[in-house]
Design a protein around this motif. Structure first.
Motif, PDB file in Angstrom:
ATOM      1  N   SER A   1       0.838  -1.162  -0.038  1.00 54.25           N
ATOM      2  CA  SER A   1      -0.016   0.116   0.021  1.00 54.25           C
ATOM      3  C   SER A   1       0.738   1.411   0.011  1.00 54.25           C
ATOM      4  CB  SER A   1      -0.917  -0.097   1.233  1.00 54.25           C
ATOM      5  OG  SER A   1      -1.758  -0.984   1.165  1.00 54.25           O
TER       6      SER A   1
ATOM      7  N   GLU B   1       2.412   1.659  -3.663  1.00 55.58           N
ATOM      8  CA  GLU B   1       1.117   2.081  -4.377  1.00 55.58           C
ATOM      9  C   GLU B   1       0.663   3.740  -4.428  1.00 55.58           C
ATOM     10  OE1 GLU B   1      -1.411  -1.746  -5.385  1.00 55.58           O
ATOM     11  OE2 GLU B   1      -1.925  -0.847  -3.538  1.00 55.58           O
TER      12      GLU B   1
ATOM     13  N   ARG C   1      -2.348   1.899  -8.844  1.00 57.29           N
ATOM     14  CA  ARG C   1      -2.752   0.792  -8.477  1.00 57.29           C
ATOM     15  C   ARG C   1      -1.718  -0.277  -9.149  1.00 57.29           C
ATOM     16  NH1 ARG C   1      -5.077  -0.697  -4.086  1.00 57.29           N
ATOM     17  NH2 ARG C   1      -6.943   0.559  -4.299  1.00 57.29           N
TER      18      ARG C   1
ATOM     19  N   GLN D   1      -3.962  -6.422  -8.467  1.00 56.63           N
ATOM     20  CA  GLN D   1      -5.486  -6.479  -8.533  1.00 56.63           C
ATOM     21  C   GLN D   1      -5.800  -7.709  -7.687  1.00 56.63           C
ATOM     22  OE1 GLN D   1      -7.035  -6.210 -12.410  1.00 56.63           O
ATOM     23  NE2 GLN D   1      -8.902  -7.337 -11.837  1.00 56.63           N
TER      24      GLN D   1
END
Length: 312
Positions: free
Chosen positions: A37, A40, A46, A49
């Motif tokens: 996180s 990102e 992002r 997925q």
């Protein structure tokens, strides 16, 4: 962005699962997810997925994955190159006999451990001889007590040593002076002393201290060889004034000698780390100088070098 974050991300993509990657990396899954996180957030895109089967990289994540693999490969190559390019060369060091008694072996061990490919040439000699070798550029580094004859040296104060009256434990020439008890200069007036000859720096400083105190010492004999001098002391032929390091060569020093610290603060020996100028020293010599300072500091701070204190 950190290399470990790249490693985490690459491993997640390779295994296709956050939980399996966490297990492989020996991490808690929540901590691993937090690292992704942060990555990102830093990239503002992002990268992964989530699917019912695990995780797959997004288009941006796939592009990042290939470049991350390349960066990690380059990092590993850099680490390998650094490990293979070990420092080598030759370094000559000079220590007085007393300093060598305490510092010599620990220094040899530290150099072998840190720089096994550096060949060390150690010389144990009187300070005057070491000075001549340093001035003649035949030595890289030395610990000296008199820096008056320096020629383009780098001189750094290293430590100070208190001086002790040392005598035989079995046949003391001054039996009233107890082992471990401080002794004044005045108490040494009638003690037969064994000291180096007048050209020796220690002899000069001791004589100067006696003169300052207003009396003369009683000389028993002059000996310029430290091992022979200490043997004469051990045999009860006289006492000597030396730093504690003079008995450092004897594993049974406590059984053979007794020593008493001279209380007068002026009776001290200052030692300086002297070397050729930095532009004349090889990388191996520069590294050896650092190791020498580290060894001396460790011995003093651990209490293994009795009577020594680091220079301010």
């Amino acid at each position: 962005m950190e290399l470990r974050q790249l490693r985490y991300f690459v491993r997640i993509v390779e295994l296709g699962s956050m939980s399996r990657a966490a297990l492989d990396l020996d991490m808690v899954q929540s901590a691993l997810s937090q690292q992704v996180s942060r990555l990102e957030s830093e990239l503002s895109t992002r990268l992964l997925q989530r699917t019912s089967r695990g995780v797959i990289p997004t288009e941006a994540g796939l592009a990042f994955f290939h470049e991350a693999q390349l960066s990690l490969r380059h990092a590993d190559q850099a680490i390998h190159a650094a490990q293979q390019a070990r420092l080598s060369g030759a370094v000559s060091m000079g220590l007085s006999p007393t300093i060598a008694n305490v510092l010599g072996l620990p220094l040899l061990r530290a150099m072998r451990e840190r720089y096994p490919d550096v060949r060390l040439h150690m010389v144990s000699a009187l300070s005057g001889h070491l000075t001549s070798l340093l001035n003649a550029r035949q030595m890289d580094i030395a610990i000296l007590f008199d820096t008056q004859s320096a020629r383009r040296w780098r001189v750094t104060p290293l430590l100070e040593e208190q001086l002790f009256l040392i005598q035989s434990r079995q046949s003391p020439v001054a039996p009233k002076i107890r082992h471990g008890a401080p002794v004044s200069l005045a108490q040494l007036q009638q003690v037969p002393l064994i000291l180096p000859s007048g050209s020796h720096g220690l002899r000069s400083s001791v004589m100067a201290s006696f003169t300052s105190a207003g009396f003369q010492s009683q000389m028993a004999m002059e000996i310029d060889s430290l091992p022979l001098l200490m043997e004469a002391v051990d045999a009860g032929m006289g006492a000597t004034v030396q730093p504690w390091s003079a008995v450092g060569m004897y594993r049974d020093a406590e059984a053979r000698f007794q020593w008493s610290q001279i209380a007068d603060d002026s009776v001290r020996r200052k030692a300086a780390l002297c070397s050729l100028s930095d532009d004349e020293l090889s990388p191996a010599a520069l590294a050896a100088r650092v190791v020498l300072v580290d060894c001396a500091r460790r011995l003093v701070q651990s209490g293994q070098w009795l009577g020594a204190s680091l220079a301010a």
